[in-house]
Every structure is written in structure tokens, then in C-alpha cells.
Design an enzyme around this catalytic site. Structure first.
Site, PDB file in Angstrom:
ATOM      1  N   LYS A 184       0.821  -1.213   0.000  1.00 53.45           N
ATOM      2  CA  LYS A 184       0.000   0.000   0.000  1.00 53.45           C
ATOM      3  C   LYS A 184       0.865   1.278   0.000  1.00 53.45           C
ATOM      4  O   LYS A 184       2.064   1.220   0.227  1.00 53.45           O
ATOM      5  CB  LYS A 184      -0.917  -0.005   1.228  1.00 53.45           C
ATOM      6  CG  LYS A 184      -1.937  -1.150   1.210  1.00 53.45           C
ATOM      7  CD  LYS A 184      -2.923  -1.006   0.068  1.00 53.45           C
ATOM      8  CE  LYS A 184      -4.090  -1.956   0.136  1.00 53.45           C
ATOM      9  NZ  LYS A 184      -3.804  -3.331  -0.315  1.00 53.45           N
TER      10      LYS A 184
HETATM   11  C1  LIG Z   1      -9.705  -2.320  -1.318  1.00 53.33           C
HETATM   12  C2  LIG Z   1      -9.197  -3.086  -0.151  1.00 53.33           C
HETATM   13  N1  LIG Z   1      -9.961  -3.242   0.931  1.00 53.33           N
HETATM   14  C3  LIG Z   1      -9.535  -3.896   2.027  1.00 53.33           C
HETATM   15  C4  LIG Z   1      -8.291  -4.458   2.068  1.00 53.33           C
HETATM   16  C5  LIG Z   1      -7.873  -5.218   3.271  1.00 53.33           C
HETATM   17  O1  LIG Z   1      -6.748  -4.690   3.851  1.00 53.33           O
HETATM   18  P1  LIG Z   1      -5.895  -5.511   4.915  1.00 53.33           P
HETATM   19  O2  LIG Z   1      -5.040  -6.464   4.158  1.00 53.33           O
HETATM   20  O3  LIG Z   1      -5.094  -4.459   5.619  1.00 53.33           O
HETATM   21  O4  LIG Z   1      -6.857  -6.201   5.816  1.00 53.33           O
HETATM   22  C6  LIG Z   1      -7.424  -4.319   0.972  1.00 53.33           C
HETATM   23  C7  LIG Z   1      -6.075  -4.903   0.998  1.00 53.33           C
HETATM   24  O5  LIG Z   1      -5.535  -5.412   0.106  1.00 53.33           O
HETATM   25  C8  LIG Z   1      -7.898  -3.624  -0.171  1.00 53.33           C
HETATM   26  O6  LIG Z   1      -7.123  -3.466  -1.250  1.00 53.33           O
END
Ligand SMILES: Cc1ncc(COP(=O)(O)O)c(C=O)c1O
Length: 374
Positions: A184
Site C-alpha cells: 500500500k
Molecule cells: C480495497 C481493499 N480493501 C480492504 C483491504 C484489506 O486490507 P488488509 O489487508 O489491511 O486487511 C485491501 C487490501 O488489500 C484492499 O485493497
């Protein structure tokens, strides 16, 4: 695989190393001073009243739903063109999702018109996702939410630092959820943040992220509280100090790194403008975070073959995303869904490498590989 140009890469240096070392030497590893500092700085950066660091964004989305009272019998409208966590977080609460289509191949974010089509008596909230770091049509979505008395949750995993009409994404709705996963814009490995301007939501989240307890280990360590009660069923969704320390350093780099992402995007767009490749988000609205660089292959180009060819040139690509309603689990629980725009865009979408330390030569290498692979 030894990529010549990987899909994403970290901008980590001596500052990140020093920040983690400092935590290790402090001998306090769980939620403490660094986490408080990270939360305060993040809240200030966004202009939000409250920020809660968590160990990932999926938890933030889950807590957002719980804190807004979403549960069995409720529905939340979401895009299907997103990571599966967006939908899963709603389902954890016992609520159901309603998928809304995207605007089109020019803009892959959720369509306000289709949000309105999906509203039912059970609808409690709209969960938007700022695809690729590009703002959704928040003005229109906010008007719909106000008209139908719905909450707005922003899945802001792609868009830290982005804004629309001078309002930071993540603060348009009731709750904003951020991911600090390693690919990210702000990366710590596994990490997340929930932001809100609502005191009632903040109070709930403060407790829910740590077992529903009325005080934290850190409070007890500091002598602020010697005991605790458990007042509701909570979770262990806490972050640790090493990752918060990384977050503080990464937050300092976010604005300049987003600007570098923008420069790279511009170079790509210029170089790819006459290749027949579809370039979504050419009409920029607001200030995007340029998280990824999605392109749409021309009709008739076999995506699998294209990705294989790119691999031969040692260029890593990805897909954002296989739509959620097409996954086996979701087909079983939500049969018969068809979303024309989402499906049309998703089948031709390929994501090209984009990261702030990418050089102009890297971009040119990718572009040459794309042209040769088409
Ligand atoms: C659009 C979106 N929502 C939610 C998430 C979930 O994030 P995390 O991996 O921090 O739980 C991601 C992660 O890849 C994402 O790209």
C-alpha cells in the site's frame, strides 16, 4: 521470480530501521506511545477527530460495521470490483451485501445511480471503495445517503492522502478505513487505521478493538488504571509498536510519495496514449493517491497470454480485481448477480507496476514490454 520491474516496492530506508530499533530497545512492544503518536499524527493529517490503529484494514471495516450497529437483517451496498475484504467485513456481522455496478470503463468506482437502484428497506449503509486511489463520486453518494438516511463507510485502503473538494478521503462518511499492507501507499507489513469524526463510533471502536475492555495494558502499565471490566464482546484487533513506528515514518513520506506516483502515472499515460490500451481515470477528479496503475486491454487481446508475455519480459503485473460476485463462495450465497460494467472492465483489466521509487527507465521498460506483448 527475479523481476526486472516488480508490481510494487517499498520505500524503506535508514529511518524505518531506526524507528523499529528504537521500539525494540524501549522494550515495550504492544500498543503504547508509538501507537498513540501514529494515531494522533494520522488524525491530524486527515483532519479527523479520532483515529484508531489496528492490525489490518479488514478489522477496521468490520469494526466500522459493528460500531454503526450493522448486523443480521441489514444490508450494505458495496462495489463488486474491490478486494474481497470489503464484502467479507460486512458478512462477519451477519448482514448481507448488495452489489452495485461501477460507473464504466472510464471510471472504475461505484456508480451513484446504481447505489440508488440497490436500496431496499433493509439497507443500512453504503460502503464505497476509492479504487486505485481515485475518489468515488462522494458528493452524489452523500446526497443519496442523506436522502435515504444511510451511513457511509469508506474503504480507503487505496487512498491515503487523497482528497476531493479539499476534503480528505476517509473523512467524507461516518467511518474511514485504511490499510497499511506491504503493497500500500503507506506500508508497515500488516496494519490498518479506522478514522471517524463521531464520538459515539470512537467510543465503541476503542473498546471493541481490545476485547470490550474498559482499560488497556498500556493504561495499567502507566498506572492510569489498575483493573478493568469487560462491557461487550470485543476482539483483539490491536497493532504493535514496531508497526506503529514504521507507520509514523511512512506517514512523513506519504505526500511526496503520492506525488511521485502521480508523475509516474503521467509518464505512463503519455506513453500509452496511442496504443489502443484503455486508460481509466483520465479525467482526474479531486486529488487522487495513485495507488495502482490499472489499464484495460483492447477487446480481443487475451489477458492470460498478455500477462505471460509480460512475465517473459520480467515485468510483474496483477489484476484488480476478479469481481467479488464471481467468486465461488459469493456465487453460492448471492446467485444470479450480473453487473454489466463491472464484468466488462474486470475481464480486460491489467495492473502495471507502480511504486514511488520507480525510475523513468523502469516506466519505459514496462511500456516497451506492453507494446511488444499486445
Ligand atoms: C480495497 C481493499 N480493501 C480492504 C483491504 C484489506 O486490507 P488488509 O489487508 O489491511 O486487511 C485491501 C487490501 O488489500 C484492499 O485493497
Amino acid at each position: 521470480m527475479d523481476w526486472k520491474v516488480p508490481l510494487a516496492d517499498l520505500d524503506f530506508g535508514k529511518e524505518e530501521e531506526a524507528a523499529v530499533l528504537k521500539v525494540l530497545r524501549s522494550r515495550w512492544l504492544t500498543m503504547g506511545e508509538s501507537t498513540q503518536e501514529f494515531e494522533n499524527k494520522f488524525a491530524t493529517f486527515l483532519g479527523a477527530k479520532h483515529a484508531f490503529a489496528l492490525s489490518n484494514a479488514t478489522e477496521a471495516l468490520h469494526l466500522a460495521c459493528l460500531a454503526l450497529g450493522i448486523g443480521v437483517g441489514d444490508e450494505v451496498i458495496i462495489p463488486s470490483l474491490t478486494f474481497v475484504a470489503t464484502a467479507n467485513a460486512v458478512l462477519y456481522t451477519g448482514a448481507r451485501v448488495r452489489f452495485a455496478d461501477i460507473l464504466g470503463v472510464h471510471d472504475l468506482t461505484i456508480s451513484p445511480q446504481d447505489i440508488e437502484n440497490q436500496i431496499s428497506p433493509q439497507t443500512k449503509a453504503i460502503m464505497v471503495m476509492h479504487y486505485g486511489g481515485f475518489p468515488c463520486q462522494m458528493q452524489a453518494i452523500k446526497e443519496i445517503a442523506q436522502k435515504h438516511d444511510l451511513y457511509i463507510i469508506e474503504d480507503n485502503a487505496h487512498a491515503p492522502g487523497a482528497s476531493l473538494n479539499e476534503i480528505m478521503l476517509g473523512t467524507w462518511g461516518d467511518v474511514g478505513c485504511f490499510s497499511f499492507f506491504s503493497n500500500k501507499n503507506l506500508a508497515v507489513g500488516e496494519g490498518g487505521m479506522l478514522v471517524t469524526n463521531r464520538d459515539d463510533v470512537a467510543e465503541k471502536v476503542r473498546r471493541l478493538r481490545s476485547h470490550g475492555m474498559t482499560s488497556l495494558t498500556w493504561d495499567r502499565h502507566k498506572g492510569h488504571a489498575y483493573s478493568y471490566d469487560v462491557v461487550e464482546l470485543g476482539y483483539n484487533y490491536r497493532i504493535d509498536e514496531m508497526r506503529s513506528a514504521l507507520g509514523i515514518v511512512q506517514l512523513q513520506k506519504l505526500t511526496s510519495n503520492n506525488a511521485k506516483r502521480e508523475q509516474i502515472t503521467r509518464r505512463y499515460r503519455q506513453a500509452l496514449s496511442n496504443t489502443g490500451i484503455g486508460l481509466p481515470f483520465c479525467d482526474v477528479i479531486g486529488k487522487p493517491a495513485y495507488h495502482i496503475f490499472p489499464v484495460l486491454l483492447p477487446e480481443g487481446v487475451d489477458r492470460k497470454l498478455f500477462i505471460e508475455k509480460m512475465k517473459e519480459y520480467r515485468i510483474q503485473t496483477s489484476i484488480h480485481y476478479p469481481p467479488i460476485h464471481t467468486f465461488q463462495y459469493y456465487r453460492q450465497h448471492y446467485p444470479g448477480i450480473s453487473l454489466a460494467m463491472t464484468e466488462a472492465a474486470a475481464k480486460q483489466e491489467v495492473t502495471l507496476p507502480l511504486f514511488p521509487t520507480m525510475s523513468a527507465e523502469d516506466v519505459d521498460l514496462v511500456v516497451s514490454a506492453v507494446c511488444a506483448s499486445l
